[in-house]
Design a protein around this motif. Structure first.
Motif, PDB file in Angstrom:
ATOM      1  N   CYS A  21       0.839  -1.202   0.000  1.00 42.35           N
ATOM      2  CA  CYS A  21       0.000   0.000   0.000  1.00 42.35           C
ATOM      3  C   CYS A  21       0.871   1.249   0.000  1.00 42.35           C
ATOM      4  O   CYS A  21       1.842   1.340   0.747  1.00 42.35           O
ATOM      5  N   CYS A  22       0.517   2.217  -0.830  1.00 46.57           N
ATOM      6  CA  CYS A  22       1.328   3.432  -0.981  1.00 46.57           C
ATOM      7  C   CYS A  22       1.375   4.246   0.299  1.00 46.57           C
ATOM      8  O   CYS A  22       2.321   5.002   0.520  1.00 46.57           O
ATOM      9  N   TYR A  23       0.402   4.111   1.170  1.00 50.75           N
ATOM     10  CA  TYR A  23       0.338   4.900   2.402  1.00 50.75           C
ATOM     11  C   TYR A  23       0.941   4.175   3.605  1.00 50.75           C
ATOM     12  O   TYR A  23       0.996   4.722   4.697  1.00 50.75           O
ATOM     13  N   PHE A 118     -11.541 -13.543  17.378  1.00 47.25           N
ATOM     14  CA  PHE A 118     -12.046 -12.347  16.718  1.00 47.25           C
ATOM     15  C   PHE A 118     -11.052 -11.956  15.629  1.00 47.25           C
ATOM     16  O   PHE A 118      -9.855 -11.846  15.892  1.00 47.25           O
ATOM     17  N   ILE A 119     -11.524 -11.763  14.397  1.00 45.29           N
ATOM     18  CA  ILE A 119     -10.663 -11.406  13.268  1.00 45.29           C
ATOM     19  C   ILE A 119     -10.961  -9.957  12.870  1.00 45.29           C
ATOM     20  O   ILE A 119     -12.111  -9.599  12.617  1.00 45.29           O
ATOM     21  N   LYS A 120      -9.912  -9.138  12.826  1.00 44.71           N
ATOM     22  CA  LYS A 120     -10.035  -7.738  12.407  1.00 44.71           C
ATOM     23  C   LYS A 120      -9.510  -7.638  10.977  1.00 44.71           C
ATOM     24  O   LYS A 120      -8.317  -7.810  10.739  1.00 44.71           O
ATOM     25  N   CYS A 121     -10.386  -7.377  10.038  1.00 45.11           N
ATOM     26  CA  CYS A 121     -10.011  -7.331   8.627  1.00 45.11           C
ATOM     27  C   CYS A 121      -9.816  -5.886   8.174  1.00 45.11           C
ATOM     28  O   CYS A 121     -10.756  -5.096   8.183  1.00 45.11           O
ATOM     29  N   SER A 122      -8.598  -5.561   7.784  1.00 44.66           N
ATOM     30  CA  SER A 122      -8.301  -4.226   7.268  1.00 44.66           C
ATOM     31  C   SER A 122      -8.719  -4.164   5.800  1.00 44.66           C
ATOM     32  O   SER A 122      -8.386  -5.054   5.020  1.00 44.66           O
ATOM     33  N   PHE A 123      -9.435  -3.117   5.446  1.00 45.61           N
ATOM     34  CA  PHE A 123      -9.940  -2.973   4.086  1.00 45.61           C
ATOM     35  C   PHE A 123      -9.090  -1.948   3.347  1.00 45.61           C
ATOM     36  O   PHE A 123      -9.276  -0.746   3.478  1.00 45.61           O
ATOM     37  N   HIS A 124      -8.145  -2.431   2.562  1.00 39.91           N
ATOM     38  CA  HIS A 124      -7.213  -1.579   1.813  1.00 39.91           C
ATOM     39  C   HIS A 124      -7.733  -1.433   0.384  1.00 39.91           C
ATOM     40  O   HIS A 124      -7.160  -1.992  -0.555  1.00 39.91           O
ATOM     41  N   LEU A 128      -6.293  -3.231  -2.966  1.00 37.06           N
ATOM     42  CA  LEU A 128      -7.058  -4.404  -3.405  1.00 37.06           C
ATOM     43  C   LEU A 128      -7.550  -4.215  -4.845  1.00 37.06           C
ATOM     44  O   LEU A 128      -7.491  -5.144  -5.652  1.00 37.06           O
ATOM     45  N   LYS A 129      -8.001  -3.021  -5.151  1.00 38.78           N
ATOM     46  CA  LYS A 129      -8.465  -2.725  -6.511  1.00 38.78           C
ATOM     47  C   LYS A 129      -7.287  -2.783  -7.493  1.00 38.78           C
ATOM     48  O   LYS A 129      -7.393  -3.388  -8.558  1.00 38.78           O
ATOM     49  N   ARG A 130      -6.165  -2.174  -7.116  1.00 38.19           N
ATOM     50  CA  ARG A 130      -4.983  -2.151  -7.986  1.00 38.19           C
ATOM     51  C   ARG A 130      -4.503  -3.565  -8.287  1.00 38.19           C
ATOM     52  O   ARG A 130      -4.118  -3.874  -9.419  1.00 38.19           O
ATOM     53  N   ARG A 131      -4.538  -4.439  -7.299  1.00 40.64           N
ATOM     54  CA  ARG A 131      -4.051  -5.817  -7.465  1.00 40.64           C
ATOM     55  C   ARG A 131      -5.151  -6.793  -7.884  1.00 40.64           C
ATOM     56  O   ARG A 131      -4.917  -7.995  -7.944  1.00 40.64           O
ATOM     57  N   LYS A 132      -6.349  -6.261  -8.118  1.00 41.58           N
ATOM     58  CA  LYS A 132      -7.491  -7.093  -8.516  1.00 41.58           C
ATOM     59  C   LYS A 132      -7.783  -8.182  -7.478  1.00 41.58           C
ATOM     60  O   LYS A 132      -8.005  -9.353  -7.811  1.00 41.58           O
ATOM     61  N   LEU A 134     -10.163  -7.525  -4.892  1.00 40.56           N
ATOM     62  CA  LEU A 134     -11.419  -7.214  -4.205  1.00 40.56           C
ATOM     63  C   LEU A 134     -12.322  -8.442  -4.086  1.00 40.56           C
ATOM     64  O   LEU A 134     -12.904  -8.690  -3.028  1.00 40.56           O
ATOM     65  N   ASP A 135     -12.445  -9.220  -5.161  1.00 44.15           N
ATOM     66  CA  ASP A 135     -13.289 -10.417  -5.114  1.00 44.15           C
ATOM     67  C   ASP A 135     -12.784 -11.413  -4.076  1.00 44.15           C
ATOM     68  O   ASP A 135     -13.567 -11.983  -3.320  1.00 44.15           O
ATOM     69  N   ARG A 136     -11.467 -11.609  -4.024  1.00 42.05           N
ATOM     70  CA  ARG A 136     -10.900 -12.543  -3.042  1.00 42.05           C
ATOM     71  C   ARG A 136     -11.165 -12.040  -1.612  1.00 42.05           C
ATOM     72  O   ARG A 136     -11.528 -12.819  -0.747  1.00 42.05           O
ATOM     73  N   PHE A 137     -10.971 -10.745  -1.396  1.00 41.39           N
ATOM     74  CA  PHE A 137     -11.223 -10.168  -0.076  1.00 41.39           C
ATOM     75  C   PHE A 137     -12.657 -10.472   0.366  1.00 41.39           C
ATOM     76  O   PHE A 137     -12.884 -10.982   1.463  1.00 41.39           O
ATOM     77  N   PHE A 138     -13.628 -10.189  -0.495  1.00 38.81           N
ATOM     78  CA  PHE A 138     -15.028 -10.383  -0.107  1.00 38.81           C
ATOM     79  C   PHE A 138     -15.414 -11.863  -0.044  1.00 38.81           C
ATOM     80  O   PHE A 138     -16.289 -12.237   0.738  1.00 38.81           O
ATOM     81  N   MET A 139     -14.757 -12.716  -0.832  1.00 39.69           N
ATOM     82  CA  MET A 139     -14.955 -14.163  -0.677  1.00 39.69           C
ATOM     83  C   MET A 139     -14.513 -14.605   0.715  1.00 39.69           C
ATOM     84  O   MET A 139     -15.172 -15.418   1.367  1.00 39.69           O
ATOM     85  N   ASN A 140     -13.391 -14.069   1.173  1.00 36.57           N
ATOM     86  CA  ASN A 140     -12.896 -14.422   2.498  1.00 36.57           C
ATOM     87  C   ASN A 140     -13.777 -13.851   3.604  1.00 36.57           C
ATOM     88  O   ASN A 140     -13.963 -14.490   4.642  1.00 36.57           O
ATOM     89  N   ILE A 141     -14.350 -12.693   3.368  1.00 39.59           N
ATOM     90  CA  ILE A 141     -15.311 -12.137   4.337  1.00 39.59           C
ATOM     91  C   ILE A 141     -16.521 -13.065   4.423  1.00 39.59           C
ATOM     92  O   ILE A 141     -17.027 -13.345   5.516  1.00 39.59           O
ATOM     93  N   ASP A 142     -16.981 -13.573   3.282  1.00 43.48           N
ATOM     94  CA  ASP A 142     -18.088 -14.534   3.284  1.00 43.48           C
ATOM     95  C   ASP A 142     -17.712 -15.805   4.052  1.00 43.48           C
ATOM     96  O   ASP A 142     -18.533 -16.360   4.783  1.00 43.48           O
ATOM     97  N   LYS A 143     -16.472 -16.262   3.896  1.00 46.36           N
ATOM     98  CA  LYS A 143     -16.014 -17.441   4.657  1.00 46.36           C
ATOM     99  C   LYS A 143     -16.093 -17.176   6.154  1.00 46.36           C
ATOM    100  O   LYS A 143     -16.518 -18.046   6.928  1.00 46.36           O
ATOM    101  N   LEU A 144     -15.681 -15.993   6.556  1.00 50.82           N
ATOM    102  CA  LEU A 144     -15.755 -15.634   7.974  1.00 50.82           C
ATOM    103  C   LEU A 144     -17.209 -15.609   8.446  1.00 50.82           C
ATOM    104  O   LEU A 144     -17.546 -16.146   9.495  1.00 50.82           O
ATOM    105  N   LYS A 145     -18.052 -14.995   7.651  1.00 45.13           N
ATOM    106  CA  LYS A 145     -19.472 -14.898   8.001  1.00 45.13           C
ATOM    107  C   LYS A 145     -20.093 -16.287   8.126  1.00 45.13           C
ATOM    108  O   LYS A 145     -20.808 -16.573   9.089  1.00 45.13           O
TER     109      LYS A 145
END
Length: 153
Positions: A21-23, A118-124, A128-132, A134-145
């Motif tokens: 991440c650039c920041y 407890f899992i704390k997921c940072s949303f970068h 995520l968009k630059r590296r394409k 986003l879909d993997r991130f939200f798939m993993n959020i669904d796994k957690l849910k």
């Protein structure tokens, strides 16, 4: 029911990350740039197990586990997490939630232990968009849910 006796903010001295991440000030350090981080623990997991019992610490504690880089890249994280949960402690893990196989290993911990996880997921978003990813991130959020493990984004 006895509550959480102490909170330990555990900084894992691990500097690798699968994002850049650039920041992120840590991502600009030489250790992150070289991708050559020392994963050696000072003590074995068995030694930690004996040292961190609920009785020895005075009660169940909360261990917040966070690396300087991506926490789930730390090889022994699943074993340390499971050990702390088996001892009766609470564990929170900070992650960018992009490493599906590592997350699945954490979610393979028995459900009766994950009640204190407890899992704390940072949303970068930009990275995520630059590296394409986003879909993997939200798939993993669904796994957690679907795992009924506590988490935040």
């Amino acid at each position: 029911m006895k509550g959480i006796y102490r909170v330990f903010n555990v900084v894992i001295p691990f500097y690798r990350c699968n994002l850049s991440c650039c920041y992120c000030y840590l991502g600009q350090t030489q250790k992150c740039i070289e991708k050559n981080s020392d994963e050696r623990l000072d003590y074995s997991i068995d030694h930690m197990r004996k040292s961190l019992t609920v009785e020895r610490l005075g009660g169940p504690c909360m261990f917040n586990l966070c690396a300087h880089g991506e926490t789930l890249l730390f090889t022994e994280l699943p074993e340390i997490t499971e050990m702390l949960l088996e001892l009766g402690h609470y564990v929170s893990i900070v992650t960018n939630a992009t490493l599906s196989d590592r997350l699945e290993r954490i979610l393979s911990i028995p459900p009766h232990l994950r009640e204190r996880l407890f899992i704390k997921c940072s949303f970068h978003f930009v990275e995520l968009k630059r590296r394409k990813l986003l879909d993997r991130f939200f798939m993993n959020i669904d796994k957690l849910k679907n795992s009924e493990t506590s988490f935040t984004v």
